[in-house]
Design an enzyme around this catalytic site. Sequence first.
Site, mmCIF file in Angstrom:
data_model
loop_
_atom_site.group_PDB
_atom_site.id
_atom_site.type_symbol
_atom_site.label_atom_id
_atom_site.label_comp_id
_atom_site.label_asym_id
_atom_site.label_seq_id
_atom_site.Cartn_x
_atom_site.Cartn_y
_atom_site.Cartn_z
ATOM 1 N N SER A 171 0.861 -1.183 0.000
ATOM 2 C CA SER A 171 0.000 0.000 0.000
ATOM 3 C C SER A 171 0.899 1.235 0.000
ATOM 4 O O SER A 171 1.728 1.388 -0.892
ATOM 5 C CB SER A 171 -0.954 -0.035 1.200
ATOM 6 O OG SER A 171 -1.860 1.043 1.150
ATOM 7 N N HIS A 198 -2.384 -1.114 -3.452
ATOM 8 C CA HIS A 198 -3.438 -0.128 -3.207
ATOM 9 C C HIS A 198 -3.007 1.201 -3.813
ATOM 10 O O HIS A 198 -1.972 1.752 -3.425
ATOM 11 C CB HIS A 198 -3.665 0.069 -1.707
ATOM 12 C CG HIS A 198 -4.130 -1.166 -1.001
ATOM 13 N ND1 HIS A 198 -4.026 -1.324 0.357
ATOM 14 C CD2 HIS A 198 -4.701 -2.307 -1.462
ATOM 15 C CE1 HIS A 198 -4.511 -2.487 0.715
ATOM 16 N NE2 HIS A 198 -4.923 -3.116 -0.377
ATOM 17 N N ASP A 291 -4.436 -5.064 5.853
ATOM 18 C CA ASP A 291 -4.895 -5.867 4.720
ATOM 19 C C ASP A 291 -3.853 -6.930 4.397
ATOM 20 O O ASP A 291 -2.655 -6.652 4.336
ATOM 21 C CB ASP A 291 -5.136 -4.975 3.491
ATOM 22 C CG ASP A 291 -5.713 -5.767 2.325
ATOM 23 O OD1 ASP A 291 -6.448 -6.736 2.573
ATOM 24 O OD2 ASP A 291 -5.431 -5.411 1.164
#
Length: 350
Positions: A171, A198, A291
Amino acid sequence: MSERLRLLVVDDSPVVRRLIVRILNDDPALQVVAEAADGAEAVRIATEQQPDVIVMDCVMPVVDGLEATRQIMRDSPRPIVLLSASYQSDAVSRSFAALEAGALTLVAKPGGPQDATFMTDAQALKTTVKLMAGVKLVRRRSQRPARPAGTRDGAVLTSASQVKIVAIAASTGGPNALAQIIGGLPASMSVPITIVQHITPGFQRGLVQWLAGISSLPVRLAAHGERLRAGEVVVAPADAHLGVSPAGRVALSASPPIGGHRPSATHLFRSVASAYGAGALAVILTGMGDDGVAGLQDVKRAGGLVLAQDEPTSVVYGMPGSAVTAGVVNQILPIDRIALALISISKRGA
């Protein structure tokens, strides 16, 4: 937040600059204390004003956002949020190069108040700026680190026997981390590599093009049903979960977001664990939140291996740190050792 975050806004368009300033000043936690019309001015003001966060366009005259990022991160490191209104190849390439130089994240530049997505985009910008203010800065080298010598880091993973696929998730700070890994892998890699990053929708194709330009491996955006091939890198598209099938094909899904994310790292890791079992090798990189952790638990239960980026080289230690805390990580490595570990493991698994 007791004190407002002090911001520098940089854009060569006076109209756009005033719009960004208005959006940011509308938040009681934010205050624009300075503006700049080009990168040269931004470098000077960053040194003089020491803002908490810099919000900067990447395509500008005189000194562009890429060169300004390099100079700021060298002379007066600040959290930098890049803005881009263009998905054109050159503009996106410069934006990703600026991320590699030390900018923290890339977001779409809000359009005018008449745009249907204006309120959503404006809120996303304000939220991103506040999140980035608390991120520690990782100093950048002038060039991507060369592949480290020796095999020490990869060799300690003695349980690697039949690695069939590599799944990577990241991310915040991920594009630069991915560049160091993918750019360090040889064309002879014997397994496919799948990636969830992400990133603001619209920039996935630019990420693919940028990684392809610095890699000896082919890099492509995932397409449902396509075969996974050894030595190819497949990146999740916008707003779709990336998975794999036991038959060795890409499986995209529009199922609901997991933990607010689609694509989700957890979905990818669960998928490779289900399809490849002990042949799955998962890598969790820098990023906010957790995540991927639930999916990594599946990888571990299936007998696969898990690598995590270490804290000193992570821009944000949320995702890898959560995985370490959950006890699902086989080995923690600095970012410049992960490519070598993948090379060593995939050779033994071939």
